[in-house]
Design a protein around this motif. Structure first.
Motif, PDB file in Angstrom:
ATOM      1  N   LYS A   1     -18.058  -5.216   0.300  1.00 30.14           N
ATOM      2  CA  LYS A   1     -16.920  -5.820   1.000  1.00 30.14           C
ATOM      3  C   LYS A   1     -17.291  -6.416   2.351  1.00 30.14           C
ATOM      4  O   LYS A   1     -16.694  -7.394   2.774  1.00 30.14           O
TER       5      LYS A   1
ATOM      6  N   LYS B   1      -4.437   0.255   7.381  1.00 32.64           N
ATOM      7  CA  LYS B   1      -4.264  -0.767   6.339  1.00 32.64           C
ATOM      8  C   LYS B   1      -2.940  -1.490   6.514  1.00 32.64           C
ATOM      9  O   LYS B   1      -1.885  -0.852   6.554  1.00 32.64           O
TER      10      LYS B   1
ATOM     11  N   ASN C   1     -14.665  -6.985   7.004  1.00 33.43           N
ATOM     12  CA  ASN C   1     -14.411  -7.001   5.563  1.00 33.43           C
ATOM     13  C   ASN C   1     -14.167  -8.429   5.084  1.00 33.43           C
ATOM     14  O   ASN C   1     -13.659  -9.274   5.818  1.00 33.43           O
TER      15      ASN C   1
ATOM     16  N   VAL D   1      -9.086   4.641  -3.557  1.00 34.68           N
ATOM     17  CA  VAL D   1      -9.013   3.955  -2.264  1.00 34.68           C
ATOM     18  C   VAL D   1      -7.885   2.927  -2.298  1.00 34.68           C
ATOM     19  O   VAL D   1      -7.153   2.759  -1.337  1.00 34.68           O
ATOM     20  N   GLU D   2      -7.783   2.226  -3.411  1.00 37.08           N
ATOM     21  CA  GLU D   2      -6.725   1.222  -3.547  1.00 37.08           C
ATOM     22  C   GLU D   2      -6.536   0.878  -5.016  1.00 37.08           C
ATOM     23  O   GLU D   2      -7.421   1.092  -5.840  1.00 37.08           O
TER      24      GLU D   2
ATOM     25  N   ALA E   1      -6.502   9.403  -0.702  1.00 36.22           N
ATOM     26  CA  ALA E   1      -6.548   9.869   0.686  1.00 36.22           C
ATOM     27  C   ALA E   1      -5.145  10.240   1.152  1.00 36.22           C
ATOM     28  O   ALA E   1      -4.172   9.553   0.826  1.00 36.22           O
TER      29      ALA E   1
ATOM     30  N   VAL F   1      -7.769  -4.345   6.090  1.00 42.86           N
ATOM     31  CA  VAL F   1      -8.150  -2.958   6.349  1.00 42.86           C
ATOM     32  C   VAL F   1      -9.164  -2.899   7.474  1.00 42.86           C
ATOM     33  O   VAL F   1     -10.141  -3.640   7.469  1.00 42.86           O
TER      34      VAL F   1
ATOM     35  N   LYS G   1       0.843  -1.205   0.000  1.00 46.56           N
ATOM     36  CA  LYS G   1       0.000   0.000   0.000  1.00 46.56           C
ATOM     37  C   LYS G   1       0.879   1.257   0.000  1.00 46.56           C
ATOM     38  O   LYS G   1       0.521   2.274  -0.587  1.00 46.56           O
TER      39      LYS G   1
ATOM     40  N   GLU H   1     -18.617   3.992  -3.247  1.00 44.30           N
ATOM     41  CA  GLU H   1     -17.426   3.409  -3.879  1.00 44.30           C
ATOM     42  C   GLU H   1     -17.779   2.782  -5.214  1.00 44.30           C
ATOM     43  O   GLU H   1     -18.887   2.303  -5.420  1.00 44.30           O
TER      44      GLU H   1
ATOM     45  N   VAL I   1     -11.627  -0.095   9.392  1.00 43.48           N
ATOM     46  CA  VAL I   1     -12.194   1.256   9.439  1.00 43.48           C
ATOM     47  C   VAL I   1     -13.051   1.300  10.690  1.00 43.48           C
ATOM     48  O   VAL I   1     -13.988   0.511  10.829  1.00 43.48           O
TER      49      VAL I   1
ATOM     50  N   VAL J   1      -8.700   4.821   9.648  1.00 47.02           N
ATOM     51  CA  VAL J   1      -8.503   3.850   8.568  1.00 47.02           C
ATOM     52  C   VAL J   1      -7.077   3.320   8.680  1.00 47.02           C
ATOM     53  O   VAL J   1      -6.115   4.086   8.537  1.00 47.02           O
TER      54      VAL J   1
ATOM     55  N   GLU K   1      -4.650   6.393   7.048  1.00 46.92           N
ATOM     56  CA  GLU K   1      -5.051   7.472   6.142  1.00 46.92           C
ATOM     57  C   GLU K   1      -6.337   8.146   6.541  1.00 46.92           C
ATOM     58  O   GLU K   1      -7.072   7.653   7.412  1.00 46.92           O
ATOM     59  N   GLU K   2      -6.616   9.274   5.899  1.00 45.67           N
ATOM     60  CA  GLU K   2      -7.851  10.001   6.192  1.00 45.67           C
ATOM     61  C   GLU K   2      -9.038   9.185   5.683  1.00 45.67           C
ATOM     62  O   GLU K   2      -8.931   8.435   4.715  1.00 45.67           O
ATOM     63  N   TYR K   3     -10.165   9.347   6.342  1.00 43.38           N
ATOM     64  CA  TYR K   3     -11.400   8.649   5.981  1.00 43.38           C
ATOM     65  C   TYR K   3     -12.009   9.321   4.756  1.00 43.38           C
ATOM     66  O   TYR K   3     -12.097  10.538   4.673  1.00 43.38           O
ATOM     67  N   LEU K   4     -12.424   8.488   3.792  1.00 48.44           N
ATOM     68  CA  LEU K   4     -13.081   9.014   2.600  1.00 48.44           C
ATOM     69  C   LEU K   4     -14.567   8.702   2.687  1.00 48.44           C
ATOM     70  O   LEU K   4     -14.947   7.552   2.891  1.00 48.44           O
TER      71      LEU K   4
END
Ligand code: AMP
Length: 410
Positions: free
Chosen positions: A204, A143, A214, A272-273, A118, A153, A103, A182, A155, A141, A175-178
């Motif tokens: 997911k 990962k 997830n 996101v990924e 993010a 992951v 990541k 999706e 969250v 978040v 990371e920051e939350y989005l």
């Protein structure tokens, strides 16, 4: 064309089904495959992650093209070994597959390519993790930096849970939350040209209403009636093309399937990924709608010839897939349970049953052999019809202790 597909999930069953339907394909093999794949391809008990064994099998079969489904063989260099033997391969090199395998590497590529994602920090100690969590604030978040079969992951609004996950992983990306819905978009790349496929959405979390842990993915649908017109074009211009160009500049060109997992936030589109392969179960719905024969597209990508292909054609139908999972999934799934009703499900109009974790036992009975057991995929005139058909198919399946979501594409 003689093709060897590597992998054993619902994605590989969907790939094999699409390749078997292409008149250009004269021989189709799969390793290791599963009980459903064995109905459309010759299966060989060769481990997907063994570069030498896969290459030897491809040579023995006289394969013109090897298509690698899962991430683990790609990250492990199976595509490099196949290409080094002079055989065309659809799937990125190990160096390019790091875009999924790490990541932190993916974030580095996105920064170099100017791709929106993010804000994030890498943390290796508890103190670094705590500082990063407090810097971004909740929801947190966290990962796992490495491959985790879609389950690395967390969250959460619970700071202690976020810290515990970081401690359990070692190196993490925080990371920051989005916010926002999706979507997934697949790009087929030959290293310089990228063709976007149709957008899809996957589910997911294990439980209805996006509850519980997830998973690898419990269902999917395509197209996305709610998505803005031109989404595929925007993702091509702002995400896929710049990423493929950046990978090429680094000296690690990405040839294969570049999967962008996206959040459509109030502040615009964010990645996101990235994955380095077809998504599972999105592949089941995207390929159900693709009208262009698949083998020609994948072999053009492997040969660096995508620019010469005519535009892809799509069926004007919707597709929905619902995953039936074994007792215990996504924890430790129970194996060896009998599976009944597959033929009855496949007899529902528009339905295909894609096998994932299935095997034949010593008596030749179909039994569970993995967490996600079947993906029941249906096409229909619109999403409502495709969904009704998929759930009619699911209702015919009998597996002790199995579970599925009831709100896919609802
Ligand atoms: P990934 O494996 O990176 O796709 O993450 C798995 C799932 O976690 C995603 O599909 C999202 O639902 C969720 N997720 C990952 N990153 C974020 C983020 N920055 N903000 C909110 N949700 C996220």
């Amino acid at each position: 064309m003689s093709i060897l597909v590597i992998g054993s999930g619902g994605r590989e069953h969907a790939l094999c089904q699409a390749l078997a339907a292409d008149p250009a394909v004269t021989a189709l093999a799969c390793a290791p495959g599963n009980a459903g794949i064995a109905e459309v391809a010759t299966v060989h008990p060769v481990p997907a992650t063994d570069p030498g064994a896969v290459t030897a099998l491809a040579k023995q079969l006289g394969a013109d093209l090897v298509v690698i489904g899962p991430e683990a063989p790609l990250v492990g260099g199976v595509a490099d070994a196949v290409r080094a033997a002079g055989i065309a391969c659809f799937g990125p090199s190990a160096a390019a597959a790091r875009i999924e395998g790490s990541k932190a590497f993916a974030k580095e590529v996105m920064a170099a390519a100017g791709v929106p994602t993010a804000r994030s920090r890498v943390a290796e100690t508890e103190a670094e993790a705590a500082a990063a969590l407090d810097g971004f604030g909740p929801p947190y978040v966290v990962k796992d930096d490495g491959l985790a079969a879609g389950k690395g992951v967390v969250v959460t609004v619970d700071r202690a849970e976020a810290l515990a996950h970081a401690a359990g992983c070692g190196r993490v990306v925080i990371e920051e939350y989005l916010d926002g819905p999706e979507a997934s978009l697949f790009g087929i790349s030959d290293g310089s040209t990228v063709l976007p496929l149709a957008p899809a959405q996957d589910f997911k979390r294990v439980g209805d209403g996006n509850t519980g842990p997830n998973t690898g993915g419990m269902g999917a649908y395509s197209p996305l009636p709610w998505a803005p017109n031109g989404l595929a074009g925007e993702v091509l211009d702002t995400v896929l093309a710049p990423t493929v160009a950046a990978m090429s500049r680094r000296g690690t060109p990405f040839a294969g399937l570049l999967y962008a997992g996206l959040a459509l936030t109030s502040r615009g589109l964010r990645v996101v990924e990235f994955n380095c392969r077809f998504g599972d179960p999105e592949t089941q719905v995207v390929l159900a709608r693709l009208a262009t024969p698949l083998a020609g597209v994948l072999s053009a990508a492997a040969a660096g010839d995508l620019a010469g292909l005519p535009p892809l054609r799509w069926r004007g139908e919707a597709a929905v897939t619902v995953v039936v999972a074994a007792a215990g999934y996504p924890g430790r799934p129970r194996t060896g349970d009998p599976i009944e009703g597959v033929a009855a499900a496949a007899a529902v109009p528009g339905v295909s049953v894609h096998h994932a974790g299935t095997a034949l036992d010593q008596q030749g009975r179909l039994v569970t052999a993995g967490g996600r057991v079947l993906a029941v995929t249906a096409t229909g005139a619109d999403q409502a019809q495709a969904r009704d058909r998929a759930y009619q198919g699911v209702a015919k399946i009998r597996i002790p202790g199995a579970h599925y979501r009831t709100d896919i594409a609802g």
